[in-house]
Write an enzyme that holds these catalytic residues in place. Structure first.
Site, short mmCIF file in Angstrom:
data_model
loop_
_atom_site.label_atom_id
_atom_site.label_comp_id
_atom_site.label_asym_id
_atom_site.label_seq_id
_atom_site.Cartn_x
_atom_site.Cartn_y
_atom_site.Cartn_z
N GLY A 29 29.04 20.50 72.61
CA GLY A 29 27.84 20.10 71.86
C GLY A 29 27.38 18.73 72.34
N GLU A 190 12.58 23.06 57.78
CA GLU A 190 12.01 23.57 59.03
C GLU A 190 11.96 25.09 59.03
OE1 GLU A 190 12.94 19.84 61.98
OE2 GLU A 190 14.49 21.34 61.83
N ASP A 327 30.08 15.12 64.85
CA ASP A 327 30.11 15.62 63.47
C ASP A 327 31.52 15.68 62.89
OD1 ASP A 327 27.40 15.96 63.42
OD2 ASP A 327 27.43 18.14 63.22
N ALA A 338 22.55 14.24 65.80
CA ALA A 338 22.81 14.33 67.24
C ALA A 338 23.06 12.96 67.86
CB ALA A 338 21.62 15.02 67.92
N GLN A 339 22.32 11.94 67.43
CA GLN A 339 22.49 10.62 68.04
C GLN A 339 23.88 10.05 67.81
OE1 GLN A 339 21.16 8.50 70.12
NE2 GLN A 339 19.54 9.95 70.60
C1 LIG Z 1 20.11 23.91 62.50
C2 LIG Z 1 20.44 22.47 62.81
C3 LIG Z 1 19.41 21.56 63.01
C4 LIG Z 1 19.69 20.24 63.30
N1 LIG Z 1 18.67 19.37 63.50
C5 LIG Z 1 18.93 18.10 63.85
C6 LIG Z 1 17.87 17.20 64.16
O1 LIG Z 1 16.69 17.56 64.08
N2 LIG Z 1 18.19 15.94 64.55
C7 LIG Z 1 19.50 15.53 64.64
O2 LIG Z 1 19.74 14.39 65.01
N3 LIG Z 1 20.50 16.35 64.36
C8 LIG Z 1 20.26 17.62 63.97
N4 LIG Z 1 21.29 18.47 63.69
C9 LIG Z 1 22.66 17.96 63.75
C10 LIG Z 1 23.18 17.90 65.18
O3 LIG Z 1 22.88 19.09 65.86
C11 LIG Z 1 24.67 17.64 65.14
O4 LIG Z 1 24.88 16.41 64.50
C12 LIG Z 1 25.28 17.63 66.52
O5 LIG Z 1 25.11 18.88 67.15
C13 LIG Z 1 26.75 17.28 66.46
O6 LIG Z 1 27.27 17.32 67.75
P1 LIG Z 1 28.81 17.60 67.99
O7 LIG Z 1 29.02 17.52 69.45
O8 LIG Z 1 29.63 16.76 67.10
O9 LIG Z 1 29.03 19.09 67.48
P2 LIG Z 1 28.34 20.43 67.92
O10 LIG Z 1 27.03 20.18 68.56
O11 LIG Z 1 28.40 21.31 66.74
O12 LIG Z 1 29.30 21.00 69.07
C14 LIG Z 1 30.59 21.43 68.79
C15 LIG Z 1 31.06 22.30 69.93
O13 LIG Z 1 32.44 22.55 69.78
C16 LIG Z 1 32.71 23.90 70.04
N5 LIG Z 1 33.91 24.25 69.29
C17 LIG Z 1 34.11 24.13 67.96
N6 LIG Z 1 35.35 24.51 67.65
C18 LIG Z 1 35.96 24.89 68.81
C19 LIG Z 1 37.24 25.40 69.13
N7 LIG Z 1 38.19 25.58 68.22
N8 LIG Z 1 37.48 25.70 70.42
C20 LIG Z 1 36.55 25.52 71.37
N9 LIG Z 1 35.32 25.04 71.12
C21 LIG Z 1 35.03 24.73 69.85
C22 LIG Z 1 31.47 24.63 69.57
O14 LIG Z 1 31.32 25.87 70.22
C23 LIG Z 1 30.37 23.64 69.97
O15 LIG Z 1 29.91 23.88 71.28
C24 LIG Z 1 21.04 19.80 63.39
C25 LIG Z 1 22.08 20.72 63.20
C26 LIG Z 1 21.78 22.03 62.91
C27 LIG Z 1 22.91 23.02 62.71
#
Ligand SMILES: Cc1cc2nc3c(=O)[nH]c(=O)nc-3n(C[C@H](O)[C@H](O)[C@H](O)COP(=O)(O)OP(=O)(O)OC[C@H]3O[C@@H](n4cnc5c(N)ncnc54)[C@H](O)[C@@H]3O)c2cc1C
Length: 463
Positions: A29, A190, A327, A338-339
């Protein structure tokens, strides 16, 4: 079981020289992707493990669900993104175990286990939806966290209009033409806005037996305001804008029951039943179980969302070689956006680089708040950037620019702009294809991320 060294095979190194530093990153992510990018050119071999083959741009999932964008446009393949990074390997698999003593990660792909060794580990496994203990809701009210979720919603939404078209009674037709969105945060707002645009504009003149524009769209929010984190003024504006689009907004209303024909709510006015065949769950987040796994093993605390309380430099207590970012981490009240994931992923990578190059790493992760954006419909959005509060078309244009900027891949940016033009300047939806429409919501495939293996394991030093 395959033993993986956590490094790209490099024949030039099989000469007795010491092995390069091995970094394993769990999750592709925002946190994981930007961590791996920031490790490009570092004197380290990087293995990125994810259970999917793509990086997912979650903020545009609702546009896949409502037929504006194709799934490929927001989910580029990770292997392609890193094809030129010779120090980076990609491993497909569900991480089921982290051995903090042996410094090894176990991942599984279709029953085949792979163990990948690391010297530094970045856990960026994100979060899923939370049903607040009512997991049975998931089958009829999928969340919106993955490509599978978005395609499930697309299938249900377009199916609903078809079944309404063939309904045998007015009440059945109304059920099919009612869309309930649970949760009034950015995702709920949205999604509701796009359901309104879809039914009022895009599907106009498509049906002879029904009027899609007569669809009922209801947003149910347990708190007193929509988009509460944007402040009172933008929150009120959002509510007013949604109501102008004909969307019902129920505030201070809790969802207490969900089944395949509707939603039960409770509020000060008493219990209410909203008959609806299509229900979108956009309330609550629950951190990946990998958070609980590493927290239990190290004594780190987790909050009610399951996020792990990390040290100020994003490391786990007692394990300076293990970072938790995005997250999944809890650090000085940062939001789940995301930031935060991008900046904490980059921070972890920079700390590893500094250590490898003998520079003192920064002791604290400091989040630079770049503001928040949410769209309501075409030409309408809200933006909270520092003290600035912007609404309407200027916020929408800003929203377009920011999302294009962070979208991965030039080709995706071009096609997304074309699809936006089709939907926002015209009335069309380029992506209305949905597989096998079925009648009952419960018969459709459940919202799908692969199930988490039940036997997650970890070990800490001292065991
Ligand atoms: C519908 C939606 C809309 C959003 N809109 C916004 C927005 O407009 N602006 C904003 O700033 N934020 C937004 N967010 C929040 C933002 O997307 C998240 O804060 C961000 O994606 C977090 O990033 P991350 O890398 O922590 O986790 P994620 O992006 O969730 O990535 C986690 C990754 O880990 C992988 N994973 C998880 N568990 C395992 C495992 N056991 N084994 C292998 N892989 C695994 C998953 O497949 C995924 O690819 C939104 C979120 C959602 C769901």
């Amino acid at each position: 079981m395959t033993q993986r060294l956590g490094r790209v095979p490099d024949p030039a190194q099989d000469d007795g020289r010491p092995q390069r530093h091995r970094v394993v990153v769990i999750g592709s992510g925002f946190g994981g992707l930007f961590a791996v990018k920031a490790l490009q050119g570092a004197p380290a071999d990087v293995t990125l493990i994810d259970r999917t083959t793509h990086h997912l741009f979650q903020p545009l999932l609702y546009q896949v669900a409502t037929g504006i964008l194709s799934e490929g446009e927001i989910a580029p393949p990770i292997r392609d993104i890193f094809k030129r990074e010779r120090n980076t390997d990609v491993l497909l698999g569900e991480v089921t175990g982290i051995d903090l003593t042996q410094r090894a990660v176990t991942s599984e792909l279709d029953g085949h286990a792979t163990v990948t060794s690391y010297d530094s580990l970045i856990v960026a496994a994100g979060a899923g939806p939370s049903y607040f203990g009512n997991e049975q809701f998931a089958a009829v009210a999928p969340g919106l966290k993955s490509i599978d979720d978005a395609l499930t919603h697309r299938q249900r939404i377009f199916a609903a209009f078809e079944f309404a078209d063939q309904a045998e009674s007015a009440s059945e037709r109304e059920q099919w033409l009612t869309f309930a969105v649970v949760g009034g945060g950015p995702t709920g707002v949205e999604m509701a806005g796009q359901l309104a645009e879809l039914s009022r504009r895009s599907l106009r003149d498509n049906y002879r037996q029904i009027d899609p524009a007569a669809s009922r769209i209801v947003v149910v929010e347990a708190g007193p305001a929509l988009l509460a984190e944007f402040g009172l003024r933008l929150s009120r504006k959002t509510t007013a804008d949604l109501r102008k689009l004909g969307i019902e907004v129920l505030l201070d209303t809790r969802v207490v029951g969900v089944d395949d024909t509707g939603v039960d709510t409770e509020s000060a006015a008493g219990p209410q039943r909203i008959p609806a065949r299509t229900i979108v769950w956009a309330a609550g987040v629950s951190a990946s179980p990998l958070g609980g796994l590493v927290a239990n093993a190290t004594g780190a605390e987790t909050n009610r969302h399951g996020q792990v309380a990390v040290n100020p430099d994003c490391t786990l207590p007692g394990h300076p070689e293990v970072f938790v970012v995005g997250d999944l981490m809890q650090i000085s009240g940062t939001p789940g956006v995301a930031q935060v994931a991008i900046q904490s992923g980059r921070f972890a990578a920079k700390t590893i680089r500094d250590r490898l190059q003998g520079r003192p790493p920064r002791p604290h992760f400091h989040y630079r708040d770049k503001g928040m954006l949410a769209t309501i419909s075409r030409f309408r959005a809200v933006a909270a950037i520092g003290p600035l509060r912007i609404g309407g078309t200027p916020a929408w244009v800003l929203w377009l620019g920011v999302h294009l900027f962070y979208l991965v891949g030039f080709k995706n940016r071009v096609t997304v702009v074309l699809h936006w033009a089709v939907s926002f300047l015209g009335k069309g939806r380029s992506e209305r294809t949905a597989p096998s429409l079925r009648r009952s919501g419960t018969q459709l495939p459940p919202a799908g991320r692969p199930p988490m293996a039940p036997d997650l394991q970890t070990r800490t030093s001292g065991e």
